[in-house]
Write a protein that holds these residues in place. Sequence first.
Motif, mmCIF file in Angstrom:
data_model
loop_
_atom_site.group_PDB
_atom_site.id
_atom_site.type_symbol
_atom_site.label_atom_id
_atom_site.label_comp_id
_atom_site.label_asym_id
_atom_site.label_seq_id
_atom_site.Cartn_x
_atom_site.Cartn_y
_atom_site.Cartn_z
ATOM 1 N N PRO A 1 -24.138 24.202 -36.719
ATOM 2 C CA PRO A 1 -24.905 23.006 -37.081
ATOM 3 C C PRO A 1 -26.339 23.072 -36.545
ATOM 4 O O PRO A 1 -26.561 23.459 -35.400
ATOM 5 C CB PRO A 1 -24.140 21.855 -36.425
ATOM 6 C CG PRO A 1 -22.806 22.404 -36.089
ATOM 7 C CD PRO A 1 -22.975 23.876 -35.902
ATOM 8 N N ARG B 1 -30.844 17.950 -41.577
ATOM 9 C CA ARG B 1 -29.592 18.423 -41.002
ATOM 10 C C ARG B 1 -29.006 19.458 -41.950
ATOM 11 O O ARG B 1 -28.868 19.220 -43.137
ATOM 12 C CB ARG B 1 -28.625 17.254 -40.823
ATOM 13 C CG ARG B 1 -27.380 17.631 -40.032
ATOM 14 C CD ARG B 1 -26.552 16.415 -39.684
ATOM 15 N NE ARG B 1 -27.244 15.422 -38.887
ATOM 16 C CZ ARG B 1 -27.450 15.500 -37.575
ATOM 17 N NH1 ARG B 1 -27.034 16.541 -36.900
ATOM 18 N NH2 ARG B 1 -28.090 14.543 -36.931
ATOM 19 N N GLU C 1 -24.179 19.673 -31.885
ATOM 20 C CA GLU C 1 -23.949 18.331 -32.399
ATOM 21 C C GLU C 1 -23.593 17.387 -31.255
ATOM 22 O O GLU C 1 -22.469 17.401 -30.761
ATOM 23 C CB GLU C 1 -22.803 18.338 -33.412
ATOM 24 C CG GLU C 1 -23.162 19.016 -34.709
ATOM 25 C CD GLU C 1 -22.072 18.839 -35.745
ATOM 26 O OE1 GLU C 1 -22.269 17.988 -36.643
ATOM 27 O OE2 GLU C 1 -21.057 19.536 -35.661
ATOM 28 N N SER D 1 -23.008 14.354 -31.391
ATOM 29 C CA SER D 1 -22.006 13.369 -31.804
ATOM 30 C C SER D 1 -20.583 13.819 -31.491
ATOM 31 O O SER D 1 -19.672 13.002 -31.436
ATOM 32 C CB SER D 1 -22.139 13.068 -33.300
ATOM 33 O OG SER D 1 -21.914 14.245 -34.053
ATOM 34 N N GLU E 1 -21.274 18.048 -27.927
ATOM 35 C CA GLU E 1 -21.890 19.345 -27.637
ATOM 36 C C GLU E 1 -23.256 19.162 -26.987
ATOM 37 O O GLU E 1 -23.996 18.238 -27.321
ATOM 38 C CB GLU E 1 -22.086 20.151 -28.923
ATOM 39 C CG GLU E 1 -20.826 20.680 -29.529
ATOM 40 C CD GLU E 1 -21.101 21.508 -30.778
ATOM 41 O OE1 GLU E 1 -20.129 21.994 -31.339
ATOM 42 O OE2 GLU E 1 -22.258 21.653 -31.200
ATOM 43 N N THR F 1 -27.001 20.116 -26.767
ATOM 44 C CA THR F 1 -27.930 20.633 -27.770
ATOM 45 C C THR F 1 -29.034 21.437 -27.102
ATOM 46 O O THR F 1 -29.380 21.205 -25.942
ATOM 47 C CB THR F 1 -28.553 19.492 -28.599
ATOM 48 O OG1 THR F 1 -29.268 18.625 -27.726
ATOM 49 C CG2 THR F 1 -27.490 18.715 -29.352
ATOM 50 N N HIS G 1 -27.358 9.895 -28.304
ATOM 51 C CA HIS G 1 -26.128 10.440 -27.756
ATOM 52 C C HIS G 1 -25.269 9.291 -27.265
ATOM 53 O O HIS G 1 -25.710 8.450 -26.493
ATOM 54 C CB HIS G 1 -26.439 11.399 -26.609
ATOM 55 C CG HIS G 1 -25.197 11.921 -25.936
ATOM 56 N ND1 HIS G 1 -24.277 12.670 -26.608
ATOM 57 C CD2 HIS G 1 -24.759 11.799 -24.676
ATOM 58 C CE1 HIS G 1 -23.303 12.988 -25.771
ATOM 59 N NE2 HIS G 1 -23.569 12.471 -24.600
#
Length: 163
Positions: A29, A45, A76, A78, A81, A83, A156
């Motif tokens: 991603p 995205r 990601e 969401s 993870e 970033t 986040h």
Amino acid sequence: MSDTALIDSSRRSSGVESRRSSRVERPVPLLISGQDGFGQEFLERTAAISLNLHGCRYPSRHDCNVGSWVILQIGEPSVGEKTRSVRAQVKSVHLPRSARELYHVGVELEAPANIWGIPAPPADWLRLLSGSSTTSETAASTGPGHFPSRSLEIPHTPEPSAP
């Protein structure tokens, strides 16, 4: 517009001989920030579909200029993870074959690194990284240059605390 060229696939070599590091076909991603061929800032995205120690290829709705710089945010938030953001230079733009298809953009990282989170990278990646001081943290630091004015931060959601 961009400095794109149609590529005659019948004349292309596989590129394996000239590739600096092994290619891995794995979706990662991405959030891409940059300027398109008209100078308009964009935030998109998408996902890298082919990657190596030196860069990646990803589908895009935006026709970027070859030689321009983009920022890749990998991961990601969401799904919890961590970033990482890195700068990369656009090296190729493959035109869509039809209006329903996307551009395919090839970018080169400022510094070679396993920013993709590949837990067991190909042997040549390890060999190349052990011969230099390059780490994913080195590549994750972005240098001076033209960046879009908007922030790349994605909100986040804090993880729930244990009872």
